[in-house]
Design an enzyme around this catalytic site. Sequence first.
Site, short mmCIF file in Angstrom:
data_model
loop_
_atom_site.label_atom_id
_atom_site.label_comp_id
_atom_site.label_asym_id
_atom_site.label_seq_id
_atom_site.Cartn_x
_atom_site.Cartn_y
_atom_site.Cartn_z
N ASP A 221 0.83 -1.21 0.00
CA ASP A 221 0.00 0.00 0.00
C ASP A 221 0.86 1.25 0.00
O ASP A 221 1.81 1.36 0.78
CB ASP A 221 -0.87 0.03 1.26
N ASP A 222 0.50 2.23 -0.84
CA ASP A 222 1.05 3.59 -0.75
C ASP A 222 2.56 3.66 -0.99
O ASP A 222 3.22 4.58 -0.50
CB ASP A 222 0.73 4.21 0.62
N CYS B 218 -7.83 0.83 -0.99
CA CYS B 218 -7.41 -0.51 -0.59
C CYS B 218 -8.34 -1.62 -1.07
O CYS B 218 -7.94 -2.50 -1.84
CB CYS B 218 -7.30 -0.58 0.93
N HIS C 67 -8.38 -7.11 3.77
CA HIS C 67 -9.18 -5.91 3.52
C HIS C 67 -10.24 -6.10 2.44
O HIS C 67 -10.52 -5.20 1.65
CB HIS C 67 -8.29 -4.71 3.17
#
Length: 257
Positions: A31-32, A71, A130
Amino acid sequence: MPLLFLAALMFAALARAEQPGRPDIVIFLADDLGQLDSAPYGGTDIRTPQLAALAAAGLTFDRAYVASPSCAPSRAALLTGRYPVRSGMAHDQFRVLRATSTGGLPAAEITLAEHLKAAGYATGIIGKWHLGAWANDRPQHHPLDHGFDFHFGLMHSNDMNPSDKPKPKKANALVEQDPAWWNAALYRGRELLEPRTDQTRLTRRYAEEAVKFIGAHKDKPFFLYLPHTFPHTPLFASERFQGSSARGIYGDVVGEL
């Protein structure tokens, strides 16, 4: 790459998976993570020698597109090869499932793990799921019900179950967080291991579990999905990597990944 092309590559891989000499498959997801923050794409501020070695032995792509910047919908697209709006995982492009959300990836969706499991693969997920917070009344949203034989990790983002205590004054994306303030629950399958896991150890524990999974299935084809918790905020690095980067805690986290 366009999602359609990504889906074509996925199903090309599935076709190969049906043949003798089937390849083992490992997918890392972070992520990110900025594109220019790793060596294969010209990054020099953060040491990422393992990614550089993987790139040198394989291929890199200079253009890539995901179905959503968020996400849950981006994960739904990756695992199903379908736009997340088609599975109800993106009412808009910024939809994010919360820890208290009752929704999740529908049981009718066919994931990459389900395809590969049917082809004789051992399947595992280690990291951040998620795609639905699991509960006894919602077992259909657990990764074990979407084609994965093994699961270890967090059910959602590491910032979604904060403490009821006052937030630390310096808690932001660039400053090391107070580990005691975040209640990130760690699971192995449906078993709750730690209601408040030590996030400074997460990256290393994911790696150790991944090595164990690969070792346990080295004699048969396997699919390992490794969606790391970091560098999603709050950011944590182990003691070994703290202060190791000129880019602060973000650089420490990426270097450890």
